[in-house]
Scaffold this motif. Structure first.
Motif, PDB file in Angstrom:
ATOM      1  N   ASP A  79      -6.309  -0.732  -9.419  1.00 36.96           N
ATOM      2  CA  ASP A  79      -7.025  -0.566  -8.147  1.00 36.96           C
ATOM      3  C   ASP A  79      -6.059  -0.404  -6.981  1.00 36.96           C
ATOM      4  OD1 ASP A  79      -9.406  -0.781  -9.486  1.00 36.96           O
ATOM      5  OD2 ASP A  79      -9.904  -2.783  -8.752  1.00 36.96           O
ATOM      6  N   TYR A  80      -4.896  -1.071  -7.076  1.00 39.64           N
ATOM      7  CA  TYR A  80      -3.870  -0.945  -6.038  1.00 39.64           C
ATOM      8  C   TYR A  80      -2.800   0.012  -6.541  1.00 39.64           C
ATOM      9  CZ  TYR A  80      -5.600  -5.396  -4.043  1.00 39.64           C
ATOM     10  OH  TYR A  80      -6.354  -6.400  -3.500  1.00 39.64           O
ATOM     11  N   LYS A  81      -2.288   0.827  -5.642  1.00 36.52           N
ATOM     12  CA  LYS A  81      -1.216   1.748  -5.992  1.00 36.52           C
ATOM     13  C   LYS A  81      -0.198   1.771  -4.869  1.00 36.52           C
ATOM     14  CE  LYS A  81      -4.253   4.802  -8.602  1.00 36.52           C
ATOM     15  NZ  LYS A  81      -5.292   3.835  -8.734  1.00 36.52           N
ATOM     16  N   VAL A  82       1.064   1.913  -5.219  1.00 40.40           N
ATOM     17  CA  VAL A  82       2.114   2.092  -4.224  1.00 40.40           C
ATOM     18  C   VAL A  82       2.190   3.591  -3.978  1.00 40.40           C
ATOM     19  CG1 VAL A  82       4.559   1.792  -3.717  1.00 40.40           C
ATOM     20  CG2 VAL A  82       3.335   0.062  -5.043  1.00 40.40           C
ATOM     21  N   SER A  83       1.874   4.002  -2.760  1.00 40.82           N
ATOM     22  CA  SER A  83       1.704   5.435  -2.517  1.00 40.82           C
ATOM     23  C   SER A  83       2.877   6.099  -1.813  1.00 40.82           C
ATOM     24  CB  SER A  83       0.437   5.666  -1.691  1.00 40.82           C
ATOM     25  OG  SER A  83       0.556   5.017  -0.454  1.00 40.82           O
ATOM     26  N   SER A  84       3.924   5.366  -1.515  1.00 39.52           N
ATOM     27  CA  SER A  84       5.041   6.014  -0.830  1.00 39.52           C
ATOM     28  C   SER A  84       5.809   6.875  -1.826  1.00 39.52           C
ATOM     29  CB  SER A  84       5.947   4.984  -0.184  1.00 39.52           C
ATOM     30  OG  SER A  84       6.489   4.121  -1.154  1.00 39.52           O
ATOM     31  N   PRO A  85       6.289   8.029  -1.394  1.00 35.26           N
ATOM     32  CA  PRO A  85       7.006   8.926  -2.308  1.00 35.26           C
ATOM     33  C   PRO A  85       8.357   8.339  -2.721  1.00 35.26           C
ATOM     34  CG  PRO A  85       7.088   9.743  -0.065  1.00 35.26           C
ATOM     35  CD  PRO A  85       6.172   8.555  -0.056  1.00 35.26           C
ATOM     36  N   ILE A  86       8.825   8.753  -3.870  1.00 34.73           N
ATOM     37  CA  ILE A  86      10.128   8.326  -4.357  1.00 34.73           C
ATOM     38  C   ILE A  86      11.198   9.042  -3.553  1.00 34.73           C
ATOM     39  CG2 ILE A  86      11.691   8.330  -6.337  1.00 34.73           C
ATOM     40  CD1 ILE A  86       9.198   8.278  -8.130  1.00 34.73           C
ATOM     41  N   GLN A  87      12.115   8.279  -2.972  1.00 35.26           N
ATOM     42  CA  GLN A  87      13.153   8.850  -2.123  1.00 35.26           C
ATOM     43  C   GLN A  87      14.506   8.958  -2.837  1.00 35.26           C
ATOM     44  OE1 GLN A  87      12.430  10.035   0.941  1.00 35.26           O
ATOM     45  NE2 GLN A  87      10.329   9.426   0.620  1.00 35.26           N
ATOM     46  N   ASP A  88      14.671   8.303  -3.968  1.00 39.54           N
ATOM     47  CA  ASP A  88      15.952   8.262  -4.667  1.00 39.54           C
ATOM     48  C   ASP A  88      16.127   9.539  -5.493  1.00 39.54           C
ATOM     49  OD1 ASP A  88      18.131   7.774  -6.311  1.00 39.54           O
ATOM     50  OD2 ASP A  88      17.513   5.744  -6.838  1.00 39.54           O
ATOM     51  N   PRO A  89      17.073  10.434  -5.129  1.00 41.25           N
ATOM     52  CA  PRO A  89      17.248  11.699  -5.849  1.00 41.25           C
ATOM     53  C   PRO A  89      17.629  11.494  -7.310  1.00 41.25           C
ATOM     54  CG  PRO A  89      18.872  11.503  -4.070  1.00 41.25           C
ATOM     55  CD  PRO A  89      17.986  10.309  -4.004  1.00 41.25           C
ATOM     56  N   ASP A  90      18.416  10.455  -7.624  1.00 41.64           N
ATOM     57  CA  ASP A  90      18.789  10.195  -9.019  1.00 41.64           C
ATOM     58  C   ASP A  90      17.563   9.834  -9.845  1.00 41.64           C
ATOM     59  OD1 ASP A  90      21.461  10.664  -8.429  1.00 41.64           O
ATOM     60  OD2 ASP A  90      21.867   8.538  -8.026  1.00 41.64           O
ATOM     61  N   LEU A  91      16.677   9.017  -9.272  1.00 36.81           N
ATOM     62  CA  LEU A  91      15.466   8.628  -9.975  1.00 36.81           C
ATOM     63  C   LEU A  91      14.545   9.829 -10.170  1.00 36.81           C
ATOM     64  CD1 LEU A  91      13.773   6.465 -11.294  1.00 36.81           C
ATOM     65  CD2 LEU A  91      12.907   5.839  -9.056  1.00 36.81           C
ATOM     66  N   LEU A  92      14.431  10.692  -9.168  1.00 36.05           N
ATOM     67  CA  LEU A  92      13.613  11.904  -9.299  1.00 36.05           C
ATOM     68  C   LEU A  92      14.138  12.794 -10.421  1.00 36.05           C
ATOM     69  CD1 LEU A  92      13.027  12.825  -5.554  1.00 36.05           C
ATOM     70  CD2 LEU A  92      11.309  12.105  -7.206  1.00 36.05           C
TER      71      LEU A  92
END
Length: 75
Positions: A43-56
């Motif tokens: 029901d809850y989600k963290v909606s901020s985009p991923i900012q870490d280029p290595d993780l992407l």
């Protein structure tokens, strides 16, 4: 000079909760468990985009490895 304990609202039921409450920031164990259940059920989600280029980059590689047969291979 003493300061009053900080008070917030329980995120589940909106009752006032003092920072000294053992279940803080919740007013009770029941509200804590209800909140945990909402996280567990999605029901809850963290909606901020991923900012870490290595993780992407890592996510893109793992996604490609899970789906090796892309539309290019089906011609």
């Amino acid at each position: 000079m003493s300061t009053a304990p900080k008070a917030l609202f329980c995120p589940t039921c909106r009752k006032v909760v003092l920072a000294t409450n053992e279940d803080f920031p919740f007013c009770s164990d029941r509200c804590r468990i209800l909140d945990l259940g909402k996280w567990a059920s999605g029901d809850y989600k963290v909606s901020s985009p991923i900012q870490d280029p290595d993780l992407l980059e890592e996510l893109a590689r793992s996604s490609a490895n899970r789906h090796p047969h892309s539309s290019e291979d089906s011609e």
